[in-house]
Design an enzyme around this catalytic site. Sequence first.
Site, PDB file in Angstrom:
ATOM      1  CB  ALA A   1      19.744 -44.405  -2.118  1.00  0.00           C
ATOM      2  CB  ALA A   2      21.650 -47.961  -5.837  1.00  0.00           C
TER       3      ALA A   2
ATOM      4  CD1 TRP B   1      24.238 -35.856 -10.079  1.00  0.00           C
ATOM      5  CD2 TRP B   1      22.927 -35.595  -8.324  1.00  0.00           C
ATOM      6  NE1 TRP B   1      24.846 -34.944  -9.237  1.00  0.00           N
ATOM      7  CE2 TRP B   1      24.062 -34.765  -8.145  1.00  0.00           C
ATOM      8  CE3 TRP B   1      21.948 -35.597  -7.322  1.00  0.00           C
ATOM      9  CZ2 TRP B   1      24.251 -33.952  -7.020  1.00  0.00           C
ATOM     10  CZ3 TRP B   1      22.149 -34.788  -6.209  1.00  0.00           C
ATOM     11  CH2 TRP B   1      23.293 -33.974  -6.069  1.00  0.00           C
TER      12      TRP B   1
ATOM     13  N   GLY C   1       8.043 -40.189   6.404  1.00  0.00           N
ATOM     14  CA  GLY C   1       6.957 -41.042   6.910  1.00  0.00           C
ATOM     15  C   GLY C   1       6.342 -40.444   8.162  1.00  0.00           C
TER      16      GLY C   1
ATOM     17  CG  LEU D   1      12.176 -35.985   9.104  1.00  0.00           C
ATOM     18  CD1 LEU D   1      11.950 -36.122  10.601  1.00  0.00           C
ATOM     19  CD2 LEU D   1      13.359 -35.047   8.834  1.00  0.00           C
TER      20      LEU D   1
ATOM     21  N   GLY E   1      15.081 -37.890   5.227  1.00  0.00           N
ATOM     22  CA  GLY E   1      14.859 -39.029   4.369  1.00  0.00           C
ATOM     23  C   GLY E   1      13.536 -39.730   4.595  1.00  0.00           C
TER      24      GLY E   1
ATOM     25  CB  CYS F   1      -1.523  -0.643   5.081  1.00  0.00           C
ATOM     26  SG  CYS F   1       0.200  -1.122   4.918  1.00  0.00           S
TER      27      CYS F   1
ATOM     28  CD  GLU G   1      -1.411  -2.373   1.991  1.00  0.00           C
ATOM     29  OE1 GLU G   1      -0.182  -2.623   1.946  1.00  0.00           O
ATOM     30  OE2 GLU G   1      -2.242  -3.104   2.565  1.00  0.00           O
TER      31      GLU G   1
END
Lengths: 361, 361
Positions: free
Chosen positions: B187-188, B195, B298, B296, B293, B103, B67
């Site tokens: 992740a594997a 990546w 979950g 957390l 990960g 304002c 404003e």
Amino acid sequence: MVTSTVTTTTSTVRARAEGHALDRAVELAERGPIAGGNPRVGCVLLDPTGAVLGEGLHLGAGSPHAEAVALSAVPASRRAELSGATAVLTLEPCHHHGRTPPCSQALHDAGVTRVVHAVADPDETAAGGAAWLRSVGVEALTSADAGIAPAATARAEELTRSWAAAVRRRRPWLVAKTATSLDGRVAAADGTSRWITGPASRAHAHSVRADTDAVVVGTGTVAADDPALTARDADGPLAEQPLRVVVGERDVPPAARLRRGPGQWHHVRTHDLTAVLEELYGFGARHVLLEGGPTLLGAALRAGLVDELHAYVAPVLVGGGTAAVRDLGVTTITDALRWRTVSTQRLGDDLFLIARPEGAQ
Amino acid sequence: MVTSTVTTTTSTVRARAEGHALDRAVELAERGPIAGGNPRVGCVLLDPTGAVLGEGLHLGAGSPHAEAVALSAVPASRRAELSGATAVLTLEPCHHHGRTPPCSQALHDAGVTRVVHAVADPDETAAGGAAWLRSVGVEALTSADAGIAPAATARAEELTRSWAAAVRRRRPWLVAKTATSLDGRVAAADGTSRWITGPASRAHAHSVRADTDAVVVGTGTVAADDPALTARDADGPLAEQPLRVVVGERDVPPAARLRRGPGQWHHVRTHDLTAVLEELYGFGARHVLLEGGPTLLGAALRAGLVDELHAYVAPVLVGGGTAAVRDLGVTTITDALRWRTVSTQRLGDDLFLIARPEGAQ
């Protein structure tokens, strides 16, 4: 100098007219069936000024080829103009006596003096159409040699890719379908899986089934999910059904839904998917859809048999249960299987992705 | 009869002008920062004919409100026209003495006689602007009451949604990010994860970090991935960094990358994410990004704390390894967490999806 300029201009104008004709031929061909064993083909006949004399597409095995359809679509009043006409085709005209006479001969007999095709016929028994046409004095050449813009040729190649790959390898084009939650699950811990994806994804998956020659699942999926595997739309099962194939050594339970119609089913007591695909090729199948489960998908991927991935991903989290794929033999992330995304689409709340192996066309 | 028609036409014309002004105010507000604790606000001042006198947006905590910016943007030659002017705002004008004067008062003092706002101020200490304006004779009303098309109001609501929800609940708006393979892996098997998603997804994720007050990870993710958690672009770390927060009882290793700058980090030795979020709210955080990960995430989902899911999905198959989310307590598919897709986008070969809980706005 003047002559050369005129020639250039003429061939540019002709390449443009033939490029439009190839685009149109692709558009026609796309209306043909993917399933049924034959390629989708479109044909446009042009008079020497580049105007359309007739056009046609192939409607599947047992129907006349696109060239024959286009020739018969030329109005009686203009048949004389076929003498000196040009045929523009998505696929090289066939040169064998199958259920229909060779298209190479039919075009020549009709008076066509120029034949432009985008994709060479990969079928040994049908190939040689262009060479034969040249031997009888017809100007037969590829769309690239005719100076047609590469985009039109690329569309024809994409249209023909799966069928041509199948014929070249004598093994059907294999699409693997997954329908998962965002965390990659195809079932919860208790084995329930109906439904992870939404109605728009399921309707789409049925339309893909309708465009395929055979749907393959493992005996584990039959035991876990008891799928019907029929192609259905809002009105129920379609008239034409893919062959339903169960792979694996376990028995198919007598009450399994896929034993019931419509359409046929077939049990192959093996885990050798390459052998199954070769057998299906022998039955005339060129397009096969693998619908799971995780073990069979893992085996197909490890064997490098999957040509295309159809992934339906729903905005759902399960947090456990059955993963979409098992036993890839990947232990570190750089060994993961990486695909190239061909297209993406939103289906209701779900995402749909088509991908092909990196490096594949 | 004639009078009534004229009145209707006048108010329709006015609603249309004010609707355009609200659209413009949203457009201005969107240029403001999401991070920093303050709402994004836009303001457009109109003369009685509906022409724009001035416009402004709020550039974040410590900067003048929208404003004030709009009032000071009115050219000296037109300041007299503020008497009888209308202010169109995405958010109700504030009515408290913070770092800037109220304002509500500034608009009244400037001579504004009509104030239209889209979203009511949810902040108890700042609310009451419209009521006070009415008490001093200003026509202060909502965009709905002003007859503005609902679409413009909806855009203002979407713009303000996350901040308003945070302020109403005194808990930051929580976005949970996942970056997975198509089979839901982060992740594997050996723990490697760089990546899975491609460069376009990673650049996007950095821009989201830059728009957030705090980035939260569990101690497990610090141990497994050692993330820097800084917001970077192609030129390196940005000048403004979100607070990096580690949640969990394990120690943060002395060599952990997130201990190094730029920006601050903070370790909260608890698993109680609600308490963490309340603490962050107390620090002024209104937008928090949870980057894993799986445990957390979950816990956050089970506690119903996740307002929005940002899912990056790469066309990659891992076939095993770490799943994106754990311990949701879901055993059967009908109990799975279902989300409503807000938007989808292709990022290179990856898909990006924003979803909110079903039933949420």
